[in-house]
Design an enzyme around this catalytic site. Structure first.
Site, PDB file in Angstrom:
ATOM      1  N   ASP A 132      42.648  38.111  34.589  1.00 32.67           N
ATOM      2  CA  ASP A 132      41.397  37.397  34.841  1.00 32.67           C
ATOM      3  C   ASP A 132      41.548  36.024  34.189  1.00 32.67           C
ATOM      4  OD1 ASP A 132      38.918  36.252  34.700  1.00 32.67           O
ATOM      5  OD2 ASP A 132      37.856  38.109  34.196  1.00 32.67           O
ATOM      6  N   TYR A 188      35.772  39.978  29.351  1.00 32.12           N
ATOM      7  CA  TYR A 188      34.548  39.876  30.159  1.00 32.12           C
ATOM      8  C   TYR A 188      34.963  39.555  31.580  1.00 32.12           C
ATOM      9  CZ  TYR A 188      30.246  38.010  32.116  1.00 32.12           C
ATOM     10  OH  TYR A 188      29.165  37.789  32.928  1.00 32.12           O
ATOM     11  N   LYS A 199      35.598  29.078  37.610  1.00 29.09           N
ATOM     12  CA  LYS A 199      35.157  28.009  36.698  1.00 29.09           C
ATOM     13  C   LYS A 199      35.715  26.613  37.041  1.00 29.09           C
ATOM     14  CE  LYS A 199      33.476  30.823  33.078  1.00 29.09           C
ATOM     15  NZ  LYS A 199      32.072  30.824  32.738  1.00 29.09           N
TER      16      LYS A 199
HETATM   17  C1  LIG Z   1      36.890  35.738  31.891  1.00 30.73           C
HETATM   18  C2  LIG Z   1      35.758  35.719  32.873  1.00 30.73           C
HETATM   19  N1  LIG Z   1      35.856  36.420  33.989  1.00 30.73           N
HETATM   20  C3  LIG Z   1      34.877  36.424  34.904  1.00 30.73           C
HETATM   21  C4  LIG Z   1      33.732  35.712  34.722  1.00 30.73           C
HETATM   22  C5  LIG Z   1      32.647  35.746  35.724  1.00 30.73           C
HETATM   23  O1  LIG Z   1      32.550  34.521  36.356  1.00 30.73           O
HETATM   24  P1  LIG Z   1      31.152  34.075  37.036  1.00 30.73           P
HETATM   25  O2  LIG Z   1      30.143  33.987  35.963  1.00 30.73           O
HETATM   26  O3  LIG Z   1      31.507  32.777  37.675  1.00 30.73           O
HETATM   27  O4  LIG Z   1      30.846  35.132  38.039  1.00 30.73           O
HETATM   28  C6  LIG Z   1      33.572  34.947  33.557  1.00 30.73           C
HETATM   29  C7  LIG Z   1      32.347  34.173  33.305  1.00 30.73           C
HETATM   30  O5  LIG Z   1      32.069  33.689  32.258  1.00 30.73           O
HETATM   31  C8  LIG Z   1      34.614  34.965  32.610  1.00 30.73           C
HETATM   32  O6  LIG Z   1      34.506  34.276  31.449  1.00 30.73           O
END
Ligand SMILES: Cc1ncc(COP(=O)(O)O)c(C=O)c1O
Length: 689
Positions: A488, A406, A516
């Site tokens: 990521d 994700y 995060k």
């Molecule tokens: C692995 C990963 N990448 C990117 C994101 C996107 O981050 P944000 O919700 O702060 O935009 C998330 C959000 O849960 C995530 O779990």
């Protein structure tokens, strides 16, 4: 008078008779007693065993060795300790278990010294946070504290394991006893090392080590063991797979399940009714919204947080396993972070020119994260992943992307999901997904789109662990096709290791995205990578008004400093492991192991639910959530842990599972699970295709 009380019994369920098992020509208990006799701080030794006939040999051993022995009830070990204390009139008790044949007198003395030199201390141990290997466990407490526990501790778990009451009892939300942890400041200890004897493999390991070290000196210490294991690290393979606290978790099964609370949700529901008229979906974040929490049972609005606890708008308190979807890594309202933010607030939040904090935090990230040579900041994780994608497209001159995991709300990624409304078809066509741990699925994308894929972006781990060198293979395949690798690390960063998953797995990507947890709840994200690639940000447009907002940067600086000063990562692993192992022991003990297990690496685990064919797993998740919430745990199907999560918090969560899981089981077996759900069903984030 300081008495070491060594608890010993023959009736171990996993390895009967272990305490008198032979190690290097002597029974295990002989080694323990002889080692404790060498402690500078101990005045008296007592062996506390049971009144069972099968423990007669322990009494006979003590007679032969001239050691005092008391006998008491088998399960009520607390009572046995109390009897021993009365017998020898001890002021201070040192708890030792007879299954620790490597107990090191130096370590025992260190914990006793820490107890004696800390005024007002009720309990000192080196096991509140493990920096010594399992098996060098020492607990020291006052006889007064023990007498209180003897009077107050009720549950079988507290009686059998002696000290949980001392470690976790609270009064008005504050710890009842003054407890301290004694840390190992000397040699680093391999995580795999087990020096306790619970199972045959542990006994085999103990014998192997004694064979090598014991003939010269049977009283060798931790230092000598560590030196040996540097020469022969393969010895640790013998017993490293055994669970640390299985006995403790199993004891939860004999406890009376905690009752469900009746929660008032009046204020939550009133706010929700207002929000329904003003805010589509009632929430700014999908996973925090009403569709993800059982409506009618779970709270809808939170008011405040402290450490690992939150309070809803009706004043109900919860231990929080969601932790704001993972940003809360130190704990709510961490004094260091919030103090730094308050200081910065006096000088301003957003400015007309860049602020020096941007450089300070960038320097720290470069020092901490293996692939980081330069840094750009964003606010949400999606800023970082989308910025990284624009950068690699510009850098390589290619447009397509391969992704796994994700990556946020932006078009380039969300177009691959079932919530792709509003994303142009042409954009959707530019991102292709591949399957974790299936290198062929990635190779076939490169085969289908030769010379077109700019980068592979992936979560280095979500639940499944990488197999067969998967991450290194992905890097090799990407590079072989002229594509870049982006990790990521929005979830794994500031969690698995200080330098993120790339440090933990030893695979260094070209770029990485963080978010995060990096500012303990303040909105900040970052793209980091090699200078060569990061220079492309001079050319592309990655710019927003709040990119250099100073409060979040001040929060990040304080968060990172805490990571550097304290063993934050160690605590995340340890508490996460307790939750994971505890859950799995309970699920097995309660007959649910075929439907539920806790998976992933300990700092972030998820509850994997496989319902029988006719039942929707989301329904079982909802029932489990409902039962957890009613027992004071805010729960959404995973364990996010934080540095300030205490053992009491962990036990509260496990006790909630102990009561909640049987309800899920009944629901499955009833043939009509719907009837167990007291509120609305949960909605899937993405539909199954
Ligand atoms: C692995 C990963 N990448 C990117 C994101 C996107 O981050 P944000 O919700 O702060 O935009 C998330 C959000 O849960 C995530 O779990």
């Amino acid at each position: 008078m300081i008495a070491a009380i060594i608890q010993a019994r023959m009736g171990s369920s996993r390895l009967p008779g272990k305490v008198l098992a032979d190690i290097g020509g002597h029974p295990m208990l002989w080694h323990v007693v002889r080692r404790i006799l060498r402690c500078r701080t101990i005045d008296q030794i007592v062996v506390a065993t049971t009144t069972n006939e099968q423990d007669k040999p322990i009494e006979s051993f003590c007679e032969k060795e001239g050691i005092l022995c008391v006998r008491g009830p088998e399960q009520d070990v607390l009572e046995r300790y109390y009897q021993a204390v009365i017998l020898v009139k001890a002021d201070v008790v040192v708890r030792i278990t007879a299954d620790c044949p490597f107990i090191d007198p130096e370590v025992v003395d260190r914990v006793v010294d820490a107890f004696s030199s800390t005024s007002g201390c009720d309990y000192a141990s080196n096991t509140l946070h493990y920096t010594y290997p399992d098996g060098l466990d020492v607990e020291v407490f006052s006889s007064v504290a023990l007498a209180t526990a003897q009077k107050q501790a009720q549950s079988p778990l507290e009686r059998e394991h002696v000290t949980p009451y001392l470690r976790t009892a609270t009064k008005a939300g504050k710890p009842l006893f003054a407890i301290i942890n004694v840390e190992n400041k000397e040699a680093a200890v391999p995580v795999k090392l087990r020096l306790t004897v619970d199972e045959q493999a542990d006994l085999d390991f103990a014998r192997l080590v004694y064979e090598r070290l014991g003939t010269k000196n049977p009283f060798f210490g931790l230092r000598e063991v560590l030196f040996l294991l540097q020469q022969e690290p393969e010895l640790m393979e013998v017993n490293h797979n055994i669970m640390k606290n299985e006995g403790l978790y199993k004891s939860l099964l004999s406890e009376k399940p905690v009752e469900a609370r009746k929660l008032s949700l009046h204020n939550s529901l009133a706010l929700k009714a207002k929000a329904e008229k003003l805010i589509p979906s009632c929430s700014q974040t999908f996973s925090k919204g009403p569709s993800q929490f059982v409506q009618g049972v779970a709270p809808v609005y939170l008011e405040r947080g402290e450490k690992a606890h939150v309070w809803d708008v009706d004043g109900n308190e919860y231990v929080d396993t969601v932790l704001a979807l993972a940003p809360i890594i130190l704990g709510y309202c961490d004094p260091c972070v919030d103090g730094a933010v308050q200081e910065q607030l006096k000088n301003g939040v957003s400015f007309s020119l860049p602020h020096r904090l941007e450089i300070e935090v960038a320097e720290k990230l470069v020092a901490m994260i293996p692939c980081a040579e330069m840094v750009r900041f964003g606010k949400n994780g999606s800023d970082a992943t989308s910025g990284a994608i624009r950068a690699v497209r510009a850098y390589t001159g290619r447009e397509m992307v391969a992704c796994c995991g994700y990556h946020g709300w932006q078009d380039w990624y969300i177009g691959t999901t079932t919530r792709n409304g509003g994303v142009p078809v042409s954009t959707r066509a530019m991102t292709k997904t591949f399957v974790y741990n299936d290198i062929d699925s990635l190779k076939s994308l490169f085969f289908q789109y030769p010379g077109q894929i700019a980068a592979v972006i992936m979560e280095p781990i979500s639940v499944e662990k990488p197999r067969d060198n998967f991450l290194a293979e992905v890097k090799e395949v990407a590079h072989a096709h002229g594509a870049l690798l982006i990790f990521d690390e929005v979830v794994t960063g500031f969690r698995l290791a200080k330098g993120g998953a790339q440090e933990y797995f030893g695979v260094i990507p070209d770029l990485a995205c963080f978010g995060k947890a990096m500012a303990n709840g303040f909105p900040l994200s970052a793209i980091v990578g090699s200078k060569e690639i990061m220079r492309i940000f001079d050319e592309i447009f990655f710019s927003f008004t709040f990119g250099g907002e100073a409060l979040s940067l001040a929060a990040a600086r304080a968060t990172i400093e805490t990571f550097l000063e304290k063993d934050v990562i160690g605590v995340l692993w340890e508490q996460g492991e307790r939750l994971q192992e505890g859950f799995n022991v309970l699920a097995k003990g309660l007959g649910l192991a075929q439907y539920m297990s806790c998976k992933g690496l300990p700092p972030r685990t998820i509850i994997d639910i496989t319902a029988p064919d006719e039942i929707d797993p989301l329904l079982l998740k909802a029932i489990l959530q409902q039962e957890m919430v009613r027992r004071g745990v805010l729960w959404a199907g995973y364990h996010n842990v934080c540095f300030s999560m205490t053992e009491a918090d962990v036990m509260c969560i496990l006790r909630a599972y102990r009561a909640a899981l049987p309800v899920v089981k009944q629901a499955i077996e009833s043939g009509n699970p719907e009837k167990y759900l007291l509120g609305a069903r949960l909605q899937p984030v993405f539909r199954k295709v």
